[in-house]
Write an enzyme that holds these catalytic residues in place. Structure first.
Site, short mmCIF file in Angstrom:
data_model
loop_
_atom_site.label_atom_id
_atom_site.label_comp_id
_atom_site.label_asym_id
_atom_site.label_seq_id
_atom_site.Cartn_x
_atom_site.Cartn_y
_atom_site.Cartn_z
N ASP A 54 0.95 -1.15 0.01
CA ASP A 54 0.04 0.01 0.00
C ASP A 54 0.82 1.33 -0.26
O ASP A 54 1.87 1.30 0.57
CB ASP A 54 -0.96 0.14 1.25
CG ASP A 54 -1.90 1.20 1.23
OD1 ASP A 54 -2.69 1.51 0.57
OD2 ASP A 54 -1.68 2.01 2.26
N GLU A 69 1.28 -0.26 -4.80
CA GLU A 69 0.45 0.78 -5.36
C GLU A 69 1.17 1.78 -5.42
O GLU A 69 1.33 2.72 -4.50
CB GLU A 69 -0.77 0.72 -4.22
CG GLU A 69 -2.02 1.91 -4.65
CD GLU A 69 -2.71 2.53 -3.48
OE1 GLU A 69 -3.70 3.13 -3.44
OE2 GLU A 69 -1.92 2.64 -2.37
N ASP A 78 -13.52 6.40 -32.63
CA ASP A 78 -14.56 5.40 -32.06
C ASP A 78 -14.29 3.75 -32.40
O ASP A 78 -15.37 3.18 -32.28
CB ASP A 78 -15.95 5.86 -32.31
CG ASP A 78 -16.22 6.05 -33.90
OD1 ASP A 78 -15.18 5.54 -34.51
OD2 ASP A 78 -17.34 6.71 -34.26
#
Length: 480
Positions: free
Chosen positions: A250, A274, A406
């Site tokens: 963490d 992380e 797209d």
């Protein structure tokens, strides 16, 4: 016999053949009921994907912020392990398992007693928010029975919940006393102000977003011994006594790289850090310095911008960690933090979530599935299909065939024993088709995501016209 592809080296080629156009490209827009002048073949038989095991699996983040019911979470996810294993999950990441200052309300990110897994009466509770130590041990045992590793969430910089003591280095009282009667009922890894910044040998006061005065000094021998060096250290106790198989580190911005490097040298195991930074080079530098994997925040923000913010799928070709370090990149579309803060720049919109999962499940890297997404009845069936495709056909070198604002089309080449796949994402309001050149010939294709029932034939020269439904995706491969 299963066709196993473990240990086959992959060369990931990003060959970008990008045509910049807008959503008015009428040549690609079709009536979904129009066969495009192509004779549809007789019904065909899909490949049995169970026969194409490429050795890859996915990880499950087995929690969300403020999980409910309190005190029953370990039992709740224990009941799901068999289903997750059958779906293709080989690891679960669980929240910090030890007692935090917030007691029965703590999500574990305010660690107080690293060795209290729900057996000591402190901070107003015996069990943690997630349950008792016995519940946790049962969870880990059951996970192993289902061939699932359990990844511990480790918080190494900030502590919380200690007692007040006079701190001569801050010249005031600080909550830095951790012993049997002050937030550390286990009596293991007792600590005081000398173990936090600043102290008698280190006057540095590093910046920290959390609990500045209780920011552990990892240069202190006492801290190193109890975190990873000694036989009863946190690292070795979690591995050898509790049975954890790996680590999610963490907030690694809160301490230096050597901590993770030394931890992994001491106990090994799978690891992911992380490091919340969208710069892929920052993430690669951390991999190099620590040996740990990273959450691919570069890929997360590439997807968020392409699908949500910029509405331009050419962005999916931007620099990401999985392109250079696929074995160290944990890709994801959501986690407990991105889903709780309401920041529109830190979340992929629900209507684009499955397209993002289609991206990470077909590209290199190690995908992580977020609990709330998997348990969403609108997503679960499609996620199971995507995991099955990831664990079977998603292999071989990668070529981006076409990308515009797209549309995005990519092929994985497979190998001699595996046909690979083609991913076609379409974010427009119309069904679209594109004629592409593939590595296949004279084979009928189907969409293994089952979003399209179109089944085109590949020409001898490899050309084939494929489609993607409006605001959706299709994943094409050969049939028997």
């Amino acid at each position: 016999m299963k066709k196993t592809l473990k240990n086959i080296p992959l060369v990931y080629l990003l060959i970008l053949v990008i045509f910049f156009s807008c959503s008015s490209d009428d040549d690609a827009t079709v009536d979904p009921d129009d066969d495009g002048g192509i004779t549809q073949p007789e019904p065909v038989e899909a490949l049995n994907l169970a026969e194409y095991d490429n050795g890859s699996r996915v990880m499950m983040q087995a929690f969300y912020w403020d999980v409910e019911p309190r005190f029953e979470w370990w039992n709740t996810i224990s009941d799901k392990l068999g289903t997750w294993s059958d779906a293709g999950v080989n690891r679960i990441w669980i929240p910090p398992a030890s007692k935090g200052q917030s007691g029965g309300f703590s999500m574990g990110y305010d660690p107080s007693d690293y060795y209290d897994f729900g057996e000591y009466d402190q901070h107003g509770t015996i069990p943690t928010r997630f349950g008792t130590r016995e519940d946790l041990e049962n969870l880990i045992s059951k996970a192993h029975e289902n061939d699932i590793e359990v990844i511990a969430d480790i918080v190494l910089n900030h502590n919380s919940g200690g007692g007040l003591e006079y701190n001569p280095y801050r010249k005031r009282e600080t909550y830095t006393l951790f012993d049997e009667t002050h937030g550390n009922a286990s009596g293991i890894f007792n600590r005081n102000y000398e173990d936090f910044y600043p102290n008698s040998v280190n006057d540095y006061d590093p910046p920290s977003l959390f609990y500045q005065e209780t920011n552990l000094d990892h240069h202190r021998e006492h801290v190193q011994n109890w975190l990873w060096k000694d036989e009863n250290s946190v690292a070795k106790y979690y591995k050898n006594v509790m049975g954890f198989d790996g680590w999610r580190f963490d907030y690694v911005l809160g301490f230096e790289d050597f901590v993770i490097k030394d931890w992994l040298e001491a106990v090994g195991g799978f690891s992911v850090s992380e490091l919340w930074d969208g710069n892929p080079n920052v993430l690669r530098n951390h991999i190099e310095a620590t040996g740990s994997g990273v959450f691919d925040f570069a890929a997360f923000y590439v997807m968020e911008q392409a699908f949500d913010r910029n509405h331009d799928l050419t962005g999916l070709t931007n620099d990401q960690v999985w392109q250079t370090n696929p074995e160290k990149a944990v890709t994801f579309t959501a986690n407990h933090d991105t889903e709780k803060d309401g920041n529109e720049d830190n979340i992929i919109a629900p209507e684009n979530k499955l397209k993002a999962y289609a991206f990470i499940m077909t590209h290199p890297g190690y995908p992580n599935v977020f609990y709330l997404d998997y348990e969403n009845p609108e997503f679960q069936d499609q996620l199971n299909k995507l995991i099955r495709i990831h664990n079977s056909l998603a292999t071989g070198s990668l070529e981006v065939i076409y990308a515009d604002n797209d549309e995005y089309i990519m092929q994985r080449s497979g190998n001699a024993e595996n046909p690979g796949l083609v991913l076609y994402i379409n974010t427009s309001g119309n069904t679209k088709r594109r004629t592409i050149t593939t590595s296949w010939d004279t084979r009928v294709l189907i969409d293994y995501s089952e979003n399209s029932n179109y089944s085109p034939m590949v020409e001898e020269n490899g050309e084939v016209t494929i489609e993607a439904p409006a605001n959706s995706y299709a994943i094409w491969s050969i049939t028997k």
